[in-house]
Scaffold this active site. Structure first.
Site, PDB file in Angstrom:
ATOM      1  N   ASP A   8      41.312  32.213  48.110  1.00 43.58           N
ATOM      2  CA  ASP A   8      40.320  32.262  47.035  1.00 43.58           C
ATOM      3  C   ASP A   8      40.268  30.847  46.464  1.00 43.58           C
ATOM      4  OD1 ASP A   8      38.511  33.183  45.070  1.00 43.58           O
ATOM      5  OD2 ASP A   8      40.166  33.464  43.658  1.00 43.58           O
ATOM      6  N   GLU A  67      36.362  32.992  51.356  1.00 41.15           N
ATOM      7  CA  GLU A  67      35.088  33.365  50.758  1.00 41.15           C
ATOM      8  C   GLU A  67      34.064  32.260  50.963  1.00 41.15           C
ATOM      9  OE1 GLU A  67      33.585  33.988  46.241  1.00 41.15           O
ATOM     10  OE2 GLU A  67      35.352  35.154  46.816  1.00 41.15           O
ATOM     11  N   ASP A 139      43.634  35.644  41.098  1.00 34.74           N
ATOM     12  CA  ASP A 139      43.295  34.729  42.191  1.00 34.74           C
ATOM     13  C   ASP A 139      44.057  35.090  43.465  1.00 34.74           C
ATOM     14  OD1 ASP A 139      41.471  33.012  40.746  1.00 34.74           O
ATOM     15  OD2 ASP A 139      43.225  32.230  39.692  1.00 34.74           O
TER      16      ASP A 139
END
Length: 175
Positions: A8, A67, A139
């Site tokens: 992340d 991501e 996170d």
């Protein structure tokens, strides 16, 4: 067995999570955050690269799940996020890892069942799916969710006989 590193990315905190996937079952390996502080931005990118290089050297994951960049309201934030992603991707490619990218919506859909899930829902489902005794920081949970998303996508691909090329715009593409 495959070790999957989920990331992340962030310009202040980069979450990471590693899961072991075997025959469609995932087990927790490790997770945490690389705290980057408020120093000069190039130094923060260096910290991401060095931190992930060390993590990759220690655990030897084969796959990176990260991501994709989303369009933020603030162009400066989107550019910084893209650069943080780049530092993470370079660390993975430098270690000859496969790199797979998923949208935030795909990751949330894979773990929670809805692409509109909030951070607390992701944390809860990651905790449940991996049988964790405590709730990981947001996170780190997002990074674990990215790793689980890839594991779920790979398992689906195997179940369908390897006939999927991947996901594009939230749709499955077939060979």
């Amino acid at each position: 067995m495959a070790l999957i590193l989920g990331i992340d990315p962030g310009s202040r905190t980069t979450g990471y999570g590693i899961v072991s996937e075997r025959a469609g079952k995932c087990e927790y390996v490790t997770s945490g955050c690389i705290r980057l502080g408020g120093g000069p931005f190039p130094e923060r990118l260096k910290l991401i690269f060095e931190g992930l290089t060390e993590l990759i050297g220690q655990y030897k994951p084969e796959i990176l799940s990260i991501e994709q960049v989303f369009l933020a309201r603030n162009p400066d934030s989107a550019l910084k996020l893209g650069q943080a992603r780049g530092a993470a991707i370079v660390a993975a490619v430098h270690a000859d890892m496969q790199v797979h990218e998923y949208t935030a919506r795909q990751i949330k859909q894979s773990v929670v069942g809805t692409g509109a899930a909030d951070k607390s829902q992701v944390q809860h489902m990651v905790t449940q799916l991996l049988g964790l005794s405590g709730t990981p920081q947001a996170d780190a949970a997002d990074a674990l969710a990215a790793a689980l998303c890839h594991a779920h996508s790979a398992a689906l691909n195997l179940q369908l006989g390897g006939g999927l090329l991947g996901l594009r715009n939230g749709r499955v593409r077939r060979r």
